[in-house]
Scaffold this motif. Structure first.
Motif, PDB file in Angstrom:
ATOM      1  N   GLU A  57     -31.955  69.822 -43.186  1.00  0.00           N
ATOM      2  CA  GLU A  57     -30.906  70.326 -43.973  1.00  0.00           C
ATOM      3  C   GLU A  57     -31.029  71.833 -43.900  1.00  0.00           C
ATOM      4  OE1 GLU A  57     -31.019  71.041 -48.833  1.00  0.00           O
ATOM      5  OE2 GLU A  57     -30.878  68.893 -48.109  1.00  0.00           O
ATOM      6  N   GLU A  58     -29.771  72.456 -43.609  1.00  0.00           N
ATOM      7  CA  GLU A  58     -29.702  73.972 -43.779  1.00  0.00           C
ATOM      8  C   GLU A  58     -30.202  74.519 -45.164  1.00  0.00           C
ATOM      9  OE1 GLU A  58     -28.906  75.811 -41.170  1.00  0.00           O
ATOM     10  OE2 GLU A  58     -28.596  73.834 -40.005  1.00  0.00           O
ATOM     11  N   VAL A  95     -30.748  81.429 -42.543  1.00  0.00           N
ATOM     12  CA  VAL A  95     -30.563  79.899 -43.290  1.00  0.00           C
ATOM     13  C   VAL A  95     -31.043  79.180 -41.992  1.00  0.00           C
ATOM     14  CG1 VAL A  95     -28.674  77.992 -43.677  1.00  0.00           C
ATOM     15  CG2 VAL A  95     -28.416  80.419 -44.538  1.00  0.00           C
ATOM     16  N   LEU A  96     -32.124  78.361 -42.282  1.00  0.00           N
ATOM     17  CA  LEU A  96     -32.755  77.388 -41.138  1.00  0.00           C
ATOM     18  C   LEU A  96     -32.721  76.036 -41.325  1.00  0.00           C
ATOM     19  CD1 LEU A  96     -35.849  79.687 -40.492  1.00  0.00           C
ATOM     20  CD2 LEU A  96     -33.578  79.819 -39.348  1.00  0.00           C
ATOM     21  N   PRO A  97     -32.415  75.448 -40.189  1.00  0.00           N
ATOM     22  CA  PRO A  97     -32.816  73.941 -40.489  1.00  0.00           C
ATOM     23  C   PRO A  97     -34.046  73.505 -40.783  1.00  0.00           C
ATOM     24  CG  PRO A  97     -32.411  74.272 -38.006  1.00  0.00           C
ATOM     25  CD  PRO A  97     -32.583  75.697 -38.789  1.00  0.00           C
ATOM     26  N   VAL A  98     -34.335  72.929 -41.733  1.00  0.00           N
ATOM     27  CA  VAL A  98     -35.606  72.150 -42.234  1.00  0.00           C
ATOM     28  C   VAL A  98     -35.683  70.754 -42.366  1.00  0.00           C
ATOM     29  CG1 VAL A  98     -37.433  72.521 -44.112  1.00  0.00           C
ATOM     30  CG2 VAL A  98     -36.123  74.442 -43.623  1.00  0.00           C
ATOM     31  N   LEU A  99     -36.702  70.277 -41.876  1.00  0.00           N
ATOM     32  CA  LEU A  99     -36.786  68.770 -41.872  1.00  0.00           C
ATOM     33  C   LEU A  99     -36.939  68.127 -43.314  1.00  0.00           C
ATOM     34  CD1 LEU A  99     -38.978  67.993 -38.736  1.00  0.00           C
ATOM     35  CD2 LEU A  99     -36.233  67.473 -38.801  1.00  0.00           C
ATOM     36  N   VAL A 100     -36.094  67.231 -43.654  1.00  0.00           N
ATOM     37  CA  VAL A 100     -36.380  66.860 -45.136  1.00  0.00           C
ATOM     38  C   VAL A 100     -36.976  65.343 -45.107  1.00  0.00           C
ATOM     39  CG1 VAL A 100     -34.484  67.891 -45.903  1.00  0.00           C
ATOM     40  CG2 VAL A 100     -34.082  65.809 -45.027  1.00  0.00           C
ATOM     41  N   GLY A 101     -37.776  65.039 -46.108  1.00  0.00           N
ATOM     42  CA  GLY A 101     -38.186  63.591 -46.369  1.00  0.00           C
ATOM     43  C   GLY A 101     -37.288  62.706 -46.598  1.00  0.00           C
ATOM     44  N   GLY A 125     -34.792  63.263 -49.064  1.00  0.00           N
ATOM     45  CA  GLY A 125     -33.812  64.240 -48.926  1.00  0.00           C
ATOM     46  C   GLY A 125     -34.282  65.539 -49.631  1.00  0.00           C
ATOM     47  N   LYS A 126     -35.581  65.728 -49.719  1.00  0.00           N
ATOM     48  CA  LYS A 126     -36.011  66.729 -50.329  1.00  0.00           C
ATOM     49  C   LYS A 126     -36.941  67.577 -49.396  1.00  0.00           C
ATOM     50  CE  LYS A 126     -38.945  68.795 -53.994  1.00  0.00           C
ATOM     51  NZ  LYS A 126     -39.547  68.692 -55.248  1.00  0.00           N
ATOM     52  N   PRO A 127     -36.652  69.084 -48.989  1.00  0.00           N
ATOM     53  CA  PRO A 127     -37.456  69.531 -47.805  1.00  0.00           C
ATOM     54  C   PRO A 127     -39.081  69.788 -48.483  1.00  0.00           C
ATOM     55  CG  PRO A 127     -35.698  71.159 -48.573  1.00  0.00           C
ATOM     56  CD  PRO A 127     -35.756  69.817 -49.666  1.00  0.00           C
ATOM     57  N   PRO A 128     -40.017  70.036 -47.686  1.00  0.00           N
ATOM     58  CA  PRO A 128     -41.422  70.237 -48.146  1.00  0.00           C
ATOM     59  C   PRO A 128     -41.760  71.352 -49.140  1.00  0.00           C
ATOM     60  CG  PRO A 128     -41.282  70.647 -45.591  1.00  0.00           C
ATOM     61  CD  PRO A 128     -39.736  70.348 -46.348  1.00  0.00           C
ATOM     62  N   ARG A 129     -42.621  71.421 -50.101  1.00  0.00           N
ATOM     63  CA  ARG A 129     -42.802  72.404 -51.112  1.00  0.00           C
ATOM     64  C   ARG A 129     -43.095  73.490 -50.534  1.00  0.00           C
ATOM     65  NH1 ARG A 129     -46.926  70.234 -54.815  1.00  0.00           N
ATOM     66  NH2 ARG A 129     -47.684  68.852 -53.000  1.00  0.00           N
ATOM     67  N   VAL A 130     -43.886  73.631 -49.605  1.00  0.00           N
ATOM     68  CA  VAL A 130     -44.219  75.047 -49.055  1.00  0.00           C
ATOM     69  C   VAL A 130     -43.786  74.792 -47.348  1.00  0.00           C
ATOM     70  CG1 VAL A 130     -46.290  76.320 -48.336  1.00  0.00           C
ATOM     71  CG2 VAL A 130     -46.250  75.206 -50.484  1.00  0.00           C
ATOM     72  N   TYR A 131     -43.370  76.092 -47.215  1.00  0.00           N
ATOM     73  CA  TYR A 131     -43.058  76.393 -45.753  1.00  0.00           C
ATOM     74  C   TYR A 131     -44.044  77.714 -45.309  1.00  0.00           C
ATOM     75  CZ  TYR A 131     -39.799  76.761 -41.581  1.00  0.00           C
ATOM     76  OH  TYR A 131     -39.138  76.866 -40.287  1.00  0.00           O
ATOM     77  N   GLU A 132     -44.647  77.601 -44.209  1.00  0.00           N
ATOM     78  CA  GLU A 132     -45.246  78.532 -43.609  1.00  0.00           C
ATOM     79  C   GLU A 132     -44.933  79.138 -42.392  1.00  0.00           C
ATOM     80  OE1 GLU A 132     -49.203  76.924 -43.482  1.00  0.00           O
ATOM     81  OE2 GLU A 132     -49.761  77.027 -45.602  1.00  0.00           O
ATOM     82  N   VAL A 133     -44.889  80.324 -42.203  1.00  0.00           N
ATOM     83  CA  VAL A 133     -44.373  81.152 -41.030  1.00  0.00           C
ATOM     84  C   VAL A 133     -45.325  81.589 -40.301  1.00  0.00           C
ATOM     85  CG1 VAL A 133     -42.496  82.473 -39.830  1.00  0.00           C
ATOM     86  CG2 VAL A 133     -41.936  81.141 -41.990  1.00  0.00           C
ATOM     87  N   PRO A 134     -46.034  81.255 -39.035  1.00  0.00           N
ATOM     88  CA  PRO A 134     -47.046  82.043 -38.534  1.00  0.00           C
ATOM     89  C   PRO A 134     -46.486  83.322 -37.688  1.00  0.00           C
ATOM     90  CG  PRO A 134     -46.976  79.875 -37.530  1.00  0.00           C
ATOM     91  CD  PRO A 134     -45.857  79.826 -38.571  1.00  0.00           C
ATOM     92  N   VAL A 135     -47.198  84.518 -37.795  1.00  0.00           N
ATOM     93  CA  VAL A 135     -46.531  85.417 -36.749  1.00  0.00           C
ATOM     94  C   VAL A 135     -47.776  85.937 -36.095  1.00  0.00           C
ATOM     95  CG1 VAL A 135     -45.687  87.918 -36.959  1.00  0.00           C
ATOM     96  CG2 VAL A 135     -44.804  85.950 -38.531  1.00  0.00           C
ATOM     97  N   PRO A 136     -47.916  85.882 -34.821  1.00  0.00           N
ATOM     98  CA  PRO A 136     -48.879  86.558 -34.115  1.00  0.00           C
ATOM     99  C   PRO A 136     -48.824  87.874 -34.089  1.00  0.00           C
ATOM    100  CG  PRO A 136     -47.489  85.568 -32.557  1.00  0.00           C
ATOM    101  CD  PRO A 136     -46.671  85.408 -33.998  1.00  0.00           C
TER     102      PRO A 136
END
Length: 84
Positions: free
Chosen positions: A4-5, A17-23, A26-37
């Motif tokens: 889902e966008e 606006v990014l595509p995020v996998l939903v369960g 139809g709800k996305p995960p509660r937390v989204y983590e973005v690792p930055v090296p």
């Protein structure tokens, strides 16, 4: 899997606006983590976003959509802590 966008608010992904996998519900995960090296080869940083309802229907107050809001003081999950 379905995606889902989902808009992001605040932090380094503000306005994207990014595509995020939903369960299965139809709800996305509660937390989204973005690792930055780190550019110098040191330990990287992890930016944490929390899920929030973007709006609600008038009658039943069901969520109308989802968005991620930047949480600057949040701790990253276990997967990112092991790598550091």
């Amino acid at each position: 899997m379905r995606s889902e966008e989902t808009p992001f608010v605040g932090g380094p992904l503000d306005g994207r606006v990014l595509p995020v996998l939903v369960g299965p519900t139809g709800k996305p995960p509660r937390v989204y983590e973005v690792p930055v090296p780190d550019a110098d080869g040191g330990p990287g940083t992890v930016h944490v976003y929390r899920l929030q309802a973007a709006g609600a229907t008038r009658l039943l107050r069901l969520p109308r959509g989802w968005r991620y809001v930047y949480a600057p003081g949040a701790e990253p999950g276990r997967a990112h802590r092991r790598r550091s």
